[in-house]
Design an enzyme around this catalytic site. Sequence first.
Site, mmCIF file in Angstrom:
data_model
loop_
_atom_site.group_PDB
_atom_site.id
_atom_site.type_symbol
_atom_site.label_atom_id
_atom_site.label_comp_id
_atom_site.label_asym_id
_atom_site.label_seq_id
_atom_site.Cartn_x
_atom_site.Cartn_y
_atom_site.Cartn_z
ATOM 1 N N LYS A 130 42.499 42.843 31.701
ATOM 2 C CA LYS A 130 41.975 44.145 32.093
ATOM 3 C C LYS A 130 41.683 44.931 30.819
ATOM 4 O O LYS A 130 42.487 44.911 29.882
ATOM 5 C CB LYS A 130 43.004 44.873 32.966
ATOM 6 C CG LYS A 130 42.526 46.211 33.516
ATOM 7 C CD LYS A 130 43.561 46.830 34.445
ATOM 8 C CE LYS A 130 43.073 48.129 35.066
ATOM 9 N NZ LYS A 130 44.074 48.728 35.986
ATOM 10 N N SER A 181 42.426 50.003 40.605
ATOM 11 C CA SER A 181 41.497 50.035 39.498
ATOM 12 C C SER A 181 41.300 48.684 38.820
ATOM 13 O O SER A 181 40.345 48.516 38.070
ATOM 14 C CB SER A 181 41.982 51.042 38.452
ATOM 15 O OG SER A 181 43.210 50.612 37.891
ATOM 16 N N SER A 235 47.094 49.730 41.771
ATOM 17 C CA SER A 235 45.920 49.093 41.171
ATOM 18 C C SER A 235 46.000 47.598 40.911
ATOM 19 O O SER A 235 45.002 46.988 40.552
ATOM 20 C CB SER A 235 45.559 49.788 39.866
ATOM 21 O OG SER A 235 44.872 50.970 40.160
#
Length: 484
Positions: free
Chosen positions: A76, A151, A175
């Site tokens: 990420k 997210s 997330s």
Amino acid sequence: MHNKTLAELAAGLRAGEFSSEELTRHLLARIGRLDPRLNSVITLTEERALAQARAADARLATGEVGPLTGIPFLHKDIFCTDGVRTSCGSRMLDNFEAPYDATVTEKLAAAGAVMLGKTNMDEFAMGSSNETSFYGPVKNPWDLERVPGGSSGGSAAAVAARLAPAATGTDTGGSIRQPAALCGITGIKPTYGRVSRWGMIAFASSLDQGGPMTRTAEDAALMLAAMAGFDERDSTSIDRPVDDYAAALGRPLQGLRIGLPKEYFGEGLDAAVGAAIEAAIDEYRKLGAEVQDISLPNTALAVPAYYVVAPAECSSNLSRFDGVRFGHRCENPRDLEDLYVRSRGEGFGAEVKRRIMVGTYALSAGYYDAYYLKAQQVRQLIRKDFIDAFEQVDLILGPTSPTPAFRLGEKADDPVTMYLSDIYTIAVNLAGLPGLSIPAGFVDGLPVGLQLIGSYFDEARLLNAAHQYQQVTDWHGRVPEGFE
Ligand code: GLN
């Protein structure tokens, strides 16, 4: 090769069926070919990946290897990666190359992992749909007109589409778990303090926690073992040995006490999602678990408390982006004030600005007691609900998200509706507990996620409960059409 799990790939590498370099080239090519449909990868680090793969092959030849040696990962884009753009999904950091690696990326690299690149995400991890990214939305591989969740939506979409066997994610209010649910993969948010936050760009420091996103619980166990552990550079890291998660995977579930919070099965839960969860509960009964109803009475307060605490912390954390030290700087500032105002005005997107304003307001003199302090008190009540529940049960089970993946744009203009997609995940962060999501069925071709919540540091039990379910179901093995 791309349909193999991390554990299967590790076995293949050790048996010499293929090399890490072959595997890495295969996945890099797959990303190049398929990712234009998804937009899940922001930056590809081809050279670094091939160098790491060759080094892994050399180690594989010596036989001195761990389960992650030569396994390709995506990170990420919230984790700092030395010399590689670390954007956090924001225009603010579009030009930022981190000068060091986050503990998580460093630990995975030390375990022999290969970094393929960085994944798309909601800007500064604020969102539930991946639509707030400066790099554009990510598409859900199960339906390209739908969101992947957020997210960590880029990581979830990439793992679901078999672009990488595993990816890192972070979870401040859901997330990791919510995008895992919406994309049909496995994701675990560890206990707060289990995985170092050093080098992970801060959103809300008392809630943020990194974790694995994989296709199976077994893979999550292997990956978490490498990510977890004490780190003196993170003042909230907990000095406690890491359990042997893989060794815990064989335990039968006979007698496991599972609690079903009545608040997680009421109004707002999509009926078809609820039916899939009920079917999963039956599987757990067949596996020997004892299921009982419980109550988490303060559940309804979690979203409002979170939307005071998280913005308050974010308004403080994001004050470092001032156009002076790093990140976006406006052209030709007139004076210092103009530099701050325009750099931040241009660098941040709408959702980030909304949070900074809410947080600054909640922390301001005169409102602090009414909002921030009150939210912290509510947080204690929520924590106590869970502590009381874990007196009666070993694990808590419910849906991860109230609905399957929604359409792109469907909730983008309505923040409050968007915030409700995390209604079952947020309390877990407020309490600092571990939670995971596993695939538990489909509704109209879209994956449904089942959430399991454990007591503090009970990741081994959680992963084993998920693993046992995955031994008797095959939801986690389904592949989205077009990504076979
Ligand atoms: N969707 C939640 C938010 O927007 C949670 C995000 C997260 O876990 N990073 O704050």
